[in-house]
Design an enzyme around this catalytic site. Structure first.
Site, mmCIF file in Angstrom:
data_model
loop_
_atom_site.group_PDB
_atom_site.id
_atom_site.type_symbol
_atom_site.label_atom_id
_atom_site.label_comp_id
_atom_site.label_asym_id
_atom_site.label_seq_id
_atom_site.Cartn_x
_atom_site.Cartn_y
_atom_site.Cartn_z
ATOM 1 C CB SER A 144 -33.878 7.308 7.764
ATOM 2 O OG SER A 144 -33.838 6.138 8.564
ATOM 3 C CE1 TYR A 181 -39.006 9.025 9.984
ATOM 4 C CE2 TYR A 181 -37.891 6.946 9.537
ATOM 5 C CZ TYR A 181 -37.841 8.271 9.925
ATOM 6 O OH TYR A 181 -36.632 8.845 10.241
#
Length: 256
Positions: free
Chosen positions: A149, A162
Site C-alpha cells: 500500500s 493496517y
C-alpha cells in the site's frame, strides 16, 4: 490487449473475488494464464470472477479458504494441489499474487489486541507461510507479487495497525527477493493508493470524497482496479524479469 505473454503459466491470486484481486485475475487470464481465483467467504463473487474469465476466453477456477490461520493456508494449498493435478498433471505453479488482506476503521487509540492480531494474521502471517509452504510448488523463474500500500510512504496514522502490516510486507518482499533470486524467481511489491472498489464505495462515491481522493493524486483522478492489474501483469510477465526486490508505487503520484 491480448498478447498471451503468460500462456502455459499458472497463477494463484489470493483475495480475487472482487476489487483489485478480481482485476488482477482478469488481467492475468487475459494474458493466457490459468488462474486460481482464491476467496475467503464470498464464493458467489469468486464464481462470478471465474465466469467473467471464461466469458472472455480464459481459464480459471475458484478456491475457498479463510486465511486467518495456518489451517486456512494449508486448506488453500491442499485444494490447489488437487485442482492443478487434475487440470495440468502437476501441482506446480508460476505466479503467486498475495493480494488478500483486511483493513480497519479503528483509530490508533481505538485499536484493540484482537483487531491487531487479526490484521497481522491475514495481512502478514498468511502471505509469509503461503510462500514458505509453496517453495516446492513454485517453479524456477516464477514470480511472487505482494500487494502492499502507498501508506508505507505516507504518514496516515488514523489506520496505523493496517499500515504496519503493509510495512512488514515491504520488508518481506525485499528479503524474499534475495532468498529466491538464485532460482530466477522475482519478488516485488505493488503499492496502490486509493482505488475505486466496493470497499471504498461508501465514501468515495460522495462528491466530497471523490474530490478529496482526486486531489491527492498528481494525475488528478482515482485509481481503478485495472491500473493496478496492469502493473502486476508487467511484474508477472517476461518483461519484468530484471525487476526484483522493488516496491512499485501505484498511487498515481499521491502526496508527492
Amino acid at each position: 490487449m491480448n498478447s498471451k505473454r503468460l500462456e502455459s503459466k499458472v497463477a494463484v491470486v489470493t483475495g480475487a473475488s472482487r476489487g483489485i484481486g478480481r482485476g488482477i485475475a482478469l488481467r492475468l487470464a487475459d494474458e493466457g494464464a490459468l488462474v486460481a481465483v482464491h476467496y475467503g467467504l464470498r464464493r458467489d463473487a469468486a464464481e462470478e470472477t471465474v465466469s467473467m474469465i471464461h466469458a472472455a476466453g480464459g481459464t480459471a477456477f475458484a478456491i475457498g479458504a479463510e486465511l486467518d490461520s495456518l489451517d486456512g493456508v494449508d486448506k488453500l494449498l491442499n485444494i490447489l494441489d488437487e485442482e492443478l493435478i487434475r487440470r495440468t498433471g502437476s501441482n506446480q505453479f508460476d505466479i503467486l499474487v498475495n493480494n488478500a488482506g483486511i483493513g480497519t476503521s479503528s483509530s490508533f487509540e481505538e485499536t484493540n489486541e484482537e483487531d491487531f492480531d487479526k490484521l497481522f494474521a491475514v495481512n502478514v502471517k498468511a502471505p509469509f507461510f503461503l510462500v514458505q509452504r509453496s517453495l516446492g510448488r513454485l517453479r524456477n523463474g516464477g514470480r511472487v507479487i505482494n500487494i502492499s500500500s502507498g501508506v508505507t510512504r505516507i504518514a496516515y496514522p488514523h489506520i496505523m495497525a493496517y499500515n504496519l502490516t503493509k510495512g512488514a510486507i515491504n520488508t518481506f518482499t525485499l528479503h524474499l527477493a534475495q532468498l529466491l533470486g538464485p532460482r530466477g524467481i522475482t519478488v516485488n511489491a505493488v503499492m496502490p493508493g486509493i482505488v475505486d472498489t466496493d470497499v471504498n464505495a461508501a465514501w468515495l462515491h460522495t462528491p466530497e470524497g471523490r474530490t478529496h481522493a482526486e486531489g491527492m493524486s498528481a494525475l488528478g483522478r482515482v485509481g481503478e482496479p485495472a491500473d493496478i492489474a496492469d502493473i502486476v501483469a508487467f511484474a508477472a510477465s517476461p518483461d519484468g524479469r530484471w525487476v526484483t526486490g522493488q516496491m512499485l508505487d501505484a498511487t498515481g503520484g499521491s502526496h508527492l
